[in-house]
Design a protein around this motif. Sequence first.
Motif, mmCIF file in Angstrom:
data_model
loop_
_atom_site.group_PDB
_atom_site.id
_atom_site.type_symbol
_atom_site.label_atom_id
_atom_site.label_comp_id
_atom_site.label_asym_id
_atom_site.label_seq_id
_atom_site.Cartn_x
_atom_site.Cartn_y
_atom_site.Cartn_z
ATOM 1 N N GLY A 5 7.307 8.841 -6.194
ATOM 2 C CA GLY A 5 6.232 7.859 -6.267
ATOM 3 C C GLY A 5 4.896 8.573 -6.372
ATOM 4 N N PHE A 15 7.648 6.078 -9.977
ATOM 5 C CA PHE A 15 7.017 4.821 -9.578
ATOM 6 C C PHE A 15 5.546 5.129 -9.372
ATOM 7 C CE2 PHE A 15 5.906 1.718 -6.209
ATOM 8 C CZ PHE A 15 6.422 0.549 -6.736
ATOM 9 N N ILE A 61 3.418 1.523 -2.382
ATOM 10 C CA ILE A 61 4.149 2.728 -1.987
ATOM 11 C C ILE A 61 5.201 2.400 -0.936
ATOM 12 C CG2 ILE A 61 3.914 4.922 -0.756
ATOM 13 C CD1 ILE A 61 3.101 5.093 -3.680
ATOM 14 N N GLY A 89 8.124 1.094 -2.576
ATOM 15 C CA GLY A 89 8.871 2.176 -3.204
ATOM 16 C C GLY A 89 9.743 2.931 -2.226
ATOM 17 N N ILE A 125 12.591 5.864 -2.543
ATOM 18 C CA ILE A 125 11.925 7.048 -3.085
ATOM 19 C C ILE A 125 11.838 8.146 -2.021
ATOM 20 C CG2 ILE A 125 9.700 7.929 -3.902
ATOM 21 C CD1 ILE A 125 9.260 5.189 -5.225
ATOM 22 N N LEU A 184 6.665 11.492 -2.428
ATOM 23 C CA LEU A 184 5.409 10.853 -2.795
ATOM 24 C C LEU A 184 4.406 11.930 -3.187
ATOM 25 C CD1 LEU A 184 5.130 8.250 0.108
ATOM 26 C CD2 LEU A 184 6.017 7.870 -2.210
#
Length: 239
Positions: free
Chosen positions: A88, A111, A128, A131, A137, A140
Amino acid sequence: MCNDHPTDLTRRVLLGTGALAASAAFTGGFVTPAAAQSSTSAPNAISPSEALQRLVDGNERYVNNVSRNVDFSADRVSRAAAQYPFAGFVSCADSRIAPELAFDQGPGEVFVVRLAGNFVDENGLASIEFGVAVLGIPLLVVLGHSGCGAIAATIDVIENGTELPGHLPGLVNALKPGVEKALAEKPEDALKAATAENVRYNVERLKTATPIVADAVAAGTVQVVGGVYDIATGKVELL
C-alpha cells in the motif's frame, strides 16, 4: 433498489467482520483477512520483507527500462472477483510519478492513496486501514519525490509568510510538522531535506496509527517504510 444496496452491503461487511473476529486467529489483537481463508492461500500472504524486495526489484527493472508489466489486459477477468495487493502506498498526486509504473507492478498488485505532499490524513488513513484489515496488505510505503511542489510551497509559507488561495493552506498545515523539523537543521538543500523529513514524519504517523495499523505493526504482520522517488532517474531511495 439503489437505496437498498448500500445498506445490504454494509450489513454484509459488518456480519462478515463479526464472523471473522469470532473465528479467525488473532495476532496481538489484530485479525488478518488471510486467516479467514488460510494463512497461506491468499496471493498477497507474504512477509513484509518479501513484499519490500518485490518493490526493490521492480524499481530496478523500471530504472533499467526492462519493465515486464506491459500487458494490462492479462488476468483482467480474475481480478474482477477479488484483489490481493501486496503493498500500500501513500504517494504524491504529482503527475510525473505513478507507483505502479515506478515499481513495475501490474493492476491489482499495489493499493495507492495519492494526494499532494504524500501525507496521512483521516481519509487517507481510513483507506490504508481498509487495505491492511480487509485486503491483507503486508507492506506500507510513504513515497515522496524530488522537486515536490507541495513541499516547496510549504517552505515558502514558513520562510516568507506567503498566503496561498483556496484550500491550499490546509494542505500546507498538514505538511508543516515534517518540513519545519527539516528547516530547523538549516540544511544546504532545504527542499530535499524537507521532502525526506516529511516522508519520515508520515511513516511514524502510520506506524502509530491506532488501532489497526499500529496493532499490525506491533504484531509484525505489517511493515511501514519510506522512500523518495527521483523524477529524473526513476530511482527510489529508501529512507
